[in-house]
Design a protein around this motif. Structure first.
Motif, PDB file in Angstrom:
ATOM      1  N   ILE A  92      40.150  40.132  43.533  1.00 56.11           N
ATOM      2  CA  ILE A  92      38.767  39.691  43.398  1.00 56.11           C
ATOM      3  C   ILE A  92      38.489  38.636  44.464  1.00 56.11           C
ATOM      4  O   ILE A  92      39.331  37.774  44.731  1.00 56.11           O
ATOM      5  CB  ILE A  92      38.541  39.061  42.002  1.00 56.11           C
ATOM      6  N   GLN A  93      37.347  38.735  45.112  1.00 53.43           N
ATOM      7  CA  GLN A  93      36.979  37.713  46.093  1.00 53.43           C
ATOM      8  C   GLN A  93      35.791  36.913  45.547  1.00 53.43           C
ATOM      9  O   GLN A  93      34.896  37.460  44.894  1.00 53.43           O
ATOM     10  CB  GLN A  93      36.549  38.371  47.400  1.00 53.43           C
ATOM     11  N   LYS A  94      35.816  35.605  45.784  1.00 60.84           N
ATOM     12  CA  LYS A  94      34.701  34.764  45.338  1.00 60.84           C
ATOM     13  C   LYS A  94      34.268  33.846  46.470  1.00 60.84           C
ATOM     14  O   LYS A  94      35.112  33.274  47.176  1.00 60.84           O
ATOM     15  CB  LYS A  94      35.137  33.921  44.128  1.00 60.84           C
TER      16      LYS A  94
ATOM     17  N   GLN B 157      40.677  35.724  45.777  1.00 59.14           N
ATOM     18  CA  GLN B 157      40.590  35.175  47.134  1.00 59.14           C
ATOM     19  C   GLN B 157      39.296  34.367  47.234  1.00 59.14           C
ATOM     20  O   GLN B 157      38.205  34.920  47.053  1.00 59.14           O
ATOM     21  CB  GLN B 157      40.591  36.299  48.163  1.00 59.14           C
TER      22      GLN B 157
ATOM     23  N   MET C 228      30.982  39.196  51.545  1.00 55.86           N
ATOM     24  CA  MET C 228      32.368  39.644  51.309  1.00 55.86           C
ATOM     25  C   MET C 228      32.616  40.987  52.009  1.00 55.86           C
ATOM     26  O   MET C 228      31.724  41.839  52.057  1.00 55.86           O
ATOM     27  CB  MET C 228      32.608  39.840  49.815  1.00 55.86           C
TER      28      MET C 228
ATOM     29  N   TYR D 274      28.267  44.237  42.237  1.00 56.35           N
ATOM     30  CA  TYR D 274      29.467  43.697  42.901  1.00 56.35           C
ATOM     31  C   TYR D 274      29.744  42.268  42.437  1.00 56.35           C
ATOM     32  O   TYR D 274      28.873  41.404  42.481  1.00 56.35           O
ATOM     33  CB  TYR D 274      29.271  43.711  44.426  1.00 56.35           C
TER      34      TYR D 274
ATOM     35  N   GLY E 119      32.900  40.790  43.370  1.00 58.44           N
ATOM     36  CA  GLY E 119      34.061  40.308  44.140  1.00 58.44           C
ATOM     37  C   GLY E 119      35.210  41.307  44.160  1.00 58.44           C
ATOM     38  O   GLY E 119      36.187  41.114  44.873  1.00 58.44           O
ATOM     39  N   ASP E 120      35.089  42.406  43.392  1.00 60.65           N
ATOM     40  CA  ASP E 120      36.172  43.387  43.369  1.00 60.65           C
ATOM     41  C   ASP E 120      35.855  44.499  44.374  1.00 60.65           C
ATOM     42  O   ASP E 120      34.999  45.348  44.115  1.00 60.65           O
ATOM     43  CB  ASP E 120      36.310  43.951  41.957  1.00 60.65           C
TER      44      ASP E 120
END
Lengths: 164, 723
Positions: free
Chosen positions: A2-4, A53, B164, B262, B264-265
């Motif tokens: 997962i990105q934040k 991340q 992202m 979305y 973050g995945d």
């Protein structure tokens, strides 16, 4: 994974970039790197067995004359407002920034009082005790120089971002 | 109460009746209905099965959990039970997959190798390397810039709001950039641009379409939810933007919900890889002139290396082949091959060889030149019977006094005791005892030889003890074969060596070998002087007093003096010549005599005494001629004496052609004799006259005559020299 996206905000020279540097690279440079507009870094963390991340948007120091580009807040999962505990003025500016963020986006905001390795300014406590802390999700005390509280702070931010 | 009870009773009845009716219509426990449903159950379930599974799966996802183990088990049992069939099912699929994978891998390798060769080892490659270094970019980047009109290096799909990275594809994995950071920074820049060049209210937000640097172009396509960014080297054509736009639209269409939700995945966007890959376009520069340029440097080096390798290996193989050939060669008797292998640039051959065996180089020469062979030979004694003839031959060479028959191997003859023992020991080494006995029986032990050798030794000793003789030096006197060989140095004026050894007796058993030398010994003077003076008959030599007496011409005196001066012994030549008188006749007198003699001889040869036809009597008219001829003959006798010559006058009678040959021959001889008689009468000694009849000498001549010739046998002087 997962990105934040996390935005780092605060008055000039409160230590935003140094905090990121300390967190991402684990080192501290006394030489202050002036942030131009925005500087982006990333760091992976393990939160409750989930890899996160963090994309850290280190936004240029904000002062009373120049605001920040609200577009930088787009898609942010959380915002960190950094203040310098040796300068009470930076705290007041932090409050202002917090207000601007809230106008723009409903995200958790964290208050970070940096430079904990240095003595607080005399008027710090009186300023901090005026009930504004409720504006923030959580507040932390860190030292980008010693690294104290930095990891913990970012970990909490990551948790908050995940549970948004 | 009663009405209540009644109503209850009637209700009960109704229920009972309903039950009865139900059981009648539906059957016991709805059996009839169940039967009917069961009858069509299959059709009913068939109609809704797929939909039902879909709905249930959608609701709680439990279908997968239930079906997955069933499928796994079925597949497992099928694989176990029908392995071959599965293999045949999978074979075409797996085969083509493997082929495709391998061919693609090989093609990639070949492409890379070609590129490397074409661009790395040429002059151009080196130049590019230098320029890339100067420009501060990697060599591969530089090559791409130079080689392609354009090339899409990386494509990034970016979530517009958060910045992202959703998915990225890269052409050259080694040139990977941090997609996450690039995405975020691009978004930030885009935000910055949008904010900085903010249009009027209500107008569309500004956004970046393209970012250009010296080396790169970032082509950005903005969608409502996502951005597609292509990092391109070179000059991209317009079509590439369209391609990106189409791809971005397609992604929006397919992944609309995912883009909206979305959080973050990015894993949900894994499947966009195929679409993004299609955007990795490239166009190579058409540079025919450069294409034709071959990497000569590389080709040269490769060729050189190749030739070197081929030479090295072929030499190696050749040597290996020779070593092998030698190993397979049949070794002749008396040679044992220990090893044959390559060592360095030679073939090392190690052998054991009996000294009488064939030469190793002769043996090997059939497979290789000896220059390539490093031979290590050690001697040994072979037990091979095939070598016996050579061994016996060697013995025969040592014992030359024996007769040897190579075919039968038999020796005949006799030997002295010493030689006999020597012979026996040599034979014993070669042959078995039985055969030795056979050989020894044929050879006799010559006891006489022993005494003979002793006698010869004594004789040699005697020679050695002979008294010293002037002009003879004994070098050696040894027994050789059946005699004594004596070697001496002898002065030509010394006595003969055979005379010297005569006193010992048994000179027949002595073989003399003489070598000449010049001794200096006064005892040799008498013989030396005698030899020299003998050449001068006009002189007399007394060997006792060493006196020379007599008269000699000046020229001969000088000659004699020179000879005497050449004598090695010291002696006064003047003393020796004290009693020699020198004649007054000079050389010119002798020459004048010789000239006169020649003149007379010429006259005599021209003289003709004519005869009448068929007549052998000297005509009177010729008497005068005879007298003149007599005077001339007197003269030539005198002159010939002076010049030490001997002359004969040949009187040749001839005849005319009339009459028979015998008659003519006789007649001509008679005529010659008549002339000779007349000359004798005139006082000419008959000893210098010779007659002959020539018969018909010349048929054209009609007057018979007698003619003359003068012949000169070798002069006395010459005759002495010849002796």
């Amino acid at each position: 994974m997962i990105q934040k996206k996390i935005c780092m905000l605060g008055a000039s020279a409160v230590g935003k970039t140094s905090l990121v540097k300390q967190f991402v690279e684990g080192i501290f440079s006394d030489k202050y790197l002036t942030s131009i507009g925005v500087k982006i870094d990333k760091k992976k963390l393990e939160v409750d067995e989930t890899t996160v991340q963090l994309m850290l948007w280190d936004i240029e120091g904000v002062d009373r004359y120049a605001g920040f580009n609200p577009k930088y807040l787009r898609g942010a999962a959380a915002a960190i407002i950094v203040v310098d505990q040796t300068r009470t003025q930076s705290f007041l500016e932090g409050i202002e920034i917090c207000r601007l963020v809230k106008l723009e986006k409903e995200i958790p905001i964290f208050l970070v009082a940096n430079k904990s390795d240095l003595p607080k300014s005399e008027s710090w406590d009186s300023a901090a005790d005026c009930g504004v802390t409720s504006l923030f999700e959580l507040s932390f005390s860190t030292s980008a120089k010693t690294g104290e509280g930095v990891e913990d702070m970012f970990l909490n931010v990551a948790k908050a971002a995940l549970n948004k | 109460m009663s009405s209540n009870r009644d109503s209850q009773a009637s209700q009960f009845d109704e229920n009972q009746q309903m039950e009865q009716l139900r059981s009648l219509v539906l059957g016991e426990d709805c059996q009839i209905v169940r039967d009917v449903v069961e009858e069509s159950a299959r059709d009913l379930v068939t109609n809704v099965l797929t939909e039902a599974l879909h709905d249930r799966q959608k609701n709680d996802g439990s279908v997968t959990a239930v079906i997955a183990p069933l499928v796994e088990q079925s597949v497992e049992s099928s694989v176990v039970a029908r392995k071959d069939q599965f293999v045949s099912y999978l074979y075409p699929l797996v085969g083509s997959l493997v082929r495709k994978s391998v061919s693609s891998f090989l093609a990639e390798i070949i492409e890379q190798t070609n590129e490397l060769l074409e661009s790395s080892l040429t002059y151009k490659g080196l130049k590019w390397r230098f320029e890339a270094r100067r420009a501060g970019i990697s060599y591969s980047q530089y090559v791409v810039q130079k080689t392609f009109v354009f090339r899409v290096e990386q494509v990034l799909l970016i979530h517009k709001e958060t910045g992202m990275l959703l998915k990225t594809v890269i052409r050259d994995k080694t040139q990977a950039t941090d997609g996450d950071m690039v995405s975020a920074m691009l978004t930030a820049i885009n935000d910055f641009v949008a904010d900085s060049f903010s249009p009027q209210e209500n107008e569309l937000e500004q956004s970046l379409d393209e970012i250009k640097t010296d080396d790169f172009i970032l082509l950005i396509k903005q969608g409502p939810k996502a951005m597609l960014v292509a990092a391109i080297t070179g000059n991209p054509p317009a079509g590439i933007a369209d391609k990106l736009q189409l791809t971005l639209e397609s992604i929006h269409q397919i992944y609309n919900d995912e883009l909206n939700d979305y959080d973050g995945d990015s894993s949900e966007f894994e499947n966009t890889e195929q679409q993004l890959n299609e955007c990795l376009l490239a166009q190579q520069k058409e540079n025919k002139a450069e294409k034709k340029k071959l990497p000569w440097l590389a080709i040269g080096l490769l060729l050189l290396g190749f030739v070197g390798l081929v030479t090295y290996f072929s030499k190696g193989w050749e040597r290996e082949g020779i070593a092998n050939d030698i190993r397979t060669l049949n070794a002749p008797p008396g040679i044992v091959l220990l090893s044959s292998k390559t060592c360095g640039d030679k073939v090392c051959v190690e052998v054991l060889r009996d000294p009488v065996a064939q030469d190793v180089s002769t043996w090997i020469s059939s497979v290789s030149d000896m220059d390539d062979i490093l031979l290590t030979e050690r001697s040994y004694r072979s037990l091979d019977e095939r070598l016996q003839p050579q061994r016996l031959k060697k013995v025969a060479n040592t014992f030359a006094e024996l007769q040897f028959d190579p075919e039968s191997g038999v020796f005949l003859g006799s030997l002295s005791r010493e030689r006999y023992d020597q012979f026996q020991s040599m034979i014993s080494v070669i042959l078995e005892s039985k055969s030795v006995q056979v050989i020894m029986d044929a050879v006799k032990l010559d006891e006489h030889n022993v005494s003979n050798t002793i006698a010869l030794n004594k004789l040699a000793n005697k020679v050695r003890l002979l008294p010293d003789v002037p002009g003879i030096v004994l070098l050696s006197a040894d027994v050789c074969a059946e005699s004594v060989c004596v070697e001496v140095l002898r002065d030509p004026d010394a006595q003969k060596a055979s005379t010297w050894i005569r006193d010992i007796g048994s000179e027949k058993r002595i073989k003399i070998r003489e070598r000449h030398f010049q001794a200096v010994d006064e005892r040799l003077l008498p013989s030396r002087l005698a030899r020299i003076v003998k050449m001068y008959p006009e002189l007399v030599f007394d060997s006792d007093s060493l006196h020379i007496t007599g008269s000699i011409s000046v020229a001969r005196f000088q000659e004699l003096r020179t000879q005497l001066l050449g004598i090695p012994e010291s002696i006064s030549v003047d003393f020796l010549l004290n009693d020699v008188s020198v004649e007054s006749q000079s050389l010119s007198e002798r020459m004048s005599d010789e000239l006169q003699l020649e003149q007379y001889i010429y006259d005599i040869k021209a003289t003709k005494i004519r005869f009448d036809v068929n007549e052998n009597q000297l005509p009177d008219i010729e008497i005068e001629n005879i007298k003149r001829l007599g005077i001339k003959l007197d003269e030539i006798q005198r002159l010939a004496k002076n010049v030490k010559q001997t002359l004969f006058v040949i009187i040749m009678g001839t005849s005319t052609s009339g009459g028979t040959e015998a008659y003519n021959n006789k007649l001509s001889l008679d005529r010659a004799n008549a002339v000779m008689k007349a000359l004798i009468d005139a006082g000419i000694p008959s000893s210098i006259l010779r007659t002959t009849g020539l018969g018909v000498f010349d048929r054209n001549i009609d007057t018979p005559k007698v003619i003359f010739d003068v012949v000169r046998p070798l002069s006395e002087e010459n005759r002495e020299v010849q002796d």
